[in-house]
Design a protein around this motif. Structure first.
Motif, PDB file in Angstrom:
ATOM      1  N   GLU A  97      49.749  44.799  28.659  1.00  0.00           N
ATOM      2  CA  GLU A  97      49.989  43.440  29.423  1.00  0.00           C
ATOM      3  C   GLU A  97      51.197  42.629  29.164  1.00  0.00           C
ATOM      4  OE1 GLU A  97      45.940  43.569  26.811  1.00  0.00           O
ATOM      5  OE2 GLU A  97      47.519  45.071  27.472  1.00  0.00           O
ATOM      6  N   GLN A 246      42.443  35.225  28.000  1.00  0.00           N
ATOM      7  CA  GLN A 246      41.811  35.331  29.133  1.00  0.00           C
ATOM      8  C   GLN A 246      40.623  34.577  29.681  1.00  0.00           C
ATOM      9  OE1 GLN A 246      40.223  39.621  27.796  1.00  0.00           O
ATOM     10  NE2 GLN A 246      38.356  39.120  28.793  1.00  0.00           N
ATOM     11  N   ARG A 267      48.545  34.458  36.537  1.00  0.00           N
ATOM     12  CA  ARG A 267      48.586  35.776  36.852  1.00  0.00           C
ATOM     13  C   ARG A 267      47.315  36.604  36.128  1.00  0.00           C
ATOM     14  NH1 ARG A 267      54.434  38.139  38.867  1.00  0.00           N
ATOM     15  NH2 ARG A 267      54.870  36.508  40.459  1.00  0.00           N
ATOM     16  N   LYS A 268      46.884  37.651  36.658  1.00  0.00           N
ATOM     17  CA  LYS A 268      46.049  38.484  36.204  1.00  0.00           C
ATOM     18  C   LYS A 268      46.846  39.723  35.850  1.00  0.00           C
ATOM     19  CE  LYS A 268      41.760  37.208  38.866  1.00  0.00           C
ATOM     20  NZ  LYS A 268      41.174  36.591  37.659  1.00  0.00           N
ATOM     21  N   ASP A 269      46.279  40.443  34.705  1.00  0.00           N
ATOM     22  CA  ASP A 269      46.939  41.850  34.313  1.00  0.00           C
ATOM     23  C   ASP A 269      46.395  42.618  34.887  1.00  0.00           C
ATOM     24  OD1 ASP A 269      44.362  42.236  33.061  1.00  0.00           O
ATOM     25  OD2 ASP A 269      45.161  41.517  30.882  1.00  0.00           O
ATOM     26  N   ASP A 272      42.645  43.025  35.410  1.00  0.00           N
ATOM     27  CA  ASP A 272      41.881  41.806  36.281  1.00  0.00           C
ATOM     28  C   ASP A 272      41.575  40.796  35.359  1.00  0.00           C
ATOM     29  OD1 ASP A 272      41.600  40.965  38.867  1.00  0.00           O
ATOM     30  OD2 ASP A 272      39.376  41.525  38.712  1.00  0.00           O
ATOM     31  N   ASN A 273      42.218  40.422  34.146  1.00  0.00           N
ATOM     32  CA  ASN A 273      41.908  39.464  33.198  1.00  0.00           C
ATOM     33  C   ASN A 273      43.120  38.312  33.510  1.00  0.00           C
ATOM     34  OD1 ASN A 273      39.815  40.483  32.069  1.00  0.00           O
ATOM     35  ND2 ASN A 273      40.863  41.763  30.712  1.00  0.00           N
ATOM     36  N   ASP A 274      42.688  37.152  33.509  1.00  0.00           N
ATOM     37  CA  ASP A 274      43.830  35.904  33.317  1.00  0.00           C
ATOM     38  C   ASP A 274      44.652  36.348  32.150  1.00  0.00           C
ATOM     39  OD1 ASP A 274      42.826  34.947  35.850  1.00  0.00           O
ATOM     40  OD2 ASP A 274      41.479  33.259  34.950  1.00  0.00           O
ATOM     41  N   ARG A 275      46.079  36.389  32.341  1.00  0.00           N
ATOM     42  CA  ARG A 275      46.697  36.754  31.126  1.00  0.00           C
ATOM     43  C   ARG A 275      48.106  36.148  31.111  1.00  0.00           C
ATOM     44  NH1 ARG A 275      44.287  38.221  27.102  1.00  0.00           N
ATOM     45  NH2 ARG A 275      43.321  39.984  28.319  1.00  0.00           N
TER      46      ARG A 275
END
Length: 282
Positions: A97, A246, A267-269, A272-275
């Motif tokens: 990530e 996240q 942005r998501k990683d 699909d997590n907010d990262r």
């Protein structure tokens, strides 16, 4: 012993702890580290054997994996953004990530000239060194509170043939960074104690808690402090990047808005997590 035979026993011993694909990946990581052989090399050389001393060396690694010691710590290195880094108990193991965060910064600045970058909480130096390697016109600085982590980061910069200025500093006790930067990036501690139950044993028991955890009642303490310093020490139009928890994406947007950053982007990683989050000082 035939390497293929050892491989089967190796995977069988690890599968109660790891899934088959992960156990198999460990085997090939070690094969390349110990014998400079890739999967295809072993497939083409079915009679390749391990000597007794080599089997003993493999068994030592296998026992450590059974005890869930991260393979990167066992071998003493990890790969990140196409580079190799020394890692140890004083540094976090670089994550995929975080590679995405580095990629974002590089894509935004690949045509920039003579920029100054600061990485706060550098650990192994993976962010700072990867940026220095891929943005050759940048002057890169990196801060960490751990003297031992900085010693590791310095060795990594030398190994990867880049110049980074490393500074020993407790960012929470810093009132001014004493110079201006075009980019500030940080992957600070962000795992709350309440989230420990989600953390695997190989992380919880072996990676440095200093670089991982924050108190539940002040999970954004590093982000708040760094954002304040960024308002003082970023150049006009300067860029601020964070890797984040996240579960705290909306809280991070609120924080950057409160600190008067503009063009905020979350942005998501790859999972699909907010990262990752970005803000610009105007």
């Amino acid at each position: 012993m035939l390497a293929k035979e050892y491989r089967n026993n190796f995977i069988k011993k690890l599968t109660p702890i790891y899934d088959v694909l992960e156990a198999e990946s460990f085997f090939y990581i070690i094969l390349e580290d110990f014998h400079q052989m890739k999967r295809i090399d072993l497939a083409l050389n079915t009679t390749f054997e391990f000597s007794d001393s080599e089997v003993e060396k493999w068994n030592s690694v296998l026992e450590q994996l059974v005890n869930q010691i991260p393979i990167q710590y066992i071998l003493g290195n990890a790969h990140f953004y196409g580079l190799e880094f020394e890692v140890n108990e004083n540094t976090l193991i670089p994550r995929p990530e975080t590679e995405e965060l580095v990629e974002w910064i590089i894509k935004q600045n690949e045509f920039s000239d003579r920029i100054k970058i600061l990485d706060i909480g550098t650990g192994s130096g993976c962010i700072a060194i990867s940026l220095a390697k891929n943005l050759p016109n940048a002057k890169v600085f990196a801060i960490d509170v751990s003297k031992k982590a900085l010693e590791t980061a310095k060795r990594n910069a030398s190994k990867n043939k880049v110049e980074v200025t490393f500074l020993l500093k407790n960012i929470l006790e810093t009132e001014d960074l004493e110079q201006h930067f075009d980019i500030i990036v940080s992957n600070p501690p962000y795992v709350r104690n309440l989230e420990m139950v989600e953390i695997k044993k190989n992380v919880l028991e072996f990676e440095p808690h200093l670089a991982l955890f924050v108190e539940d009642n002040d999970a954004l303490v590093f982000y708040r402090k760094i954002s304040e310093l960024a308002q003082k020490n970023l150049s006009d139009n300067g860029q601020l990047y964070f890797e984040i928890n996240q579960y705290l994406g909306s809280e991070m947007i609120d924080l950057l808005e409160l600190k008067n950053f503009q063009n905020i982007e979350l942005r998501k990683d790859i999972y699909d997590n907010d990262r990752m989050i970005f803000g610009r000082k105007v």
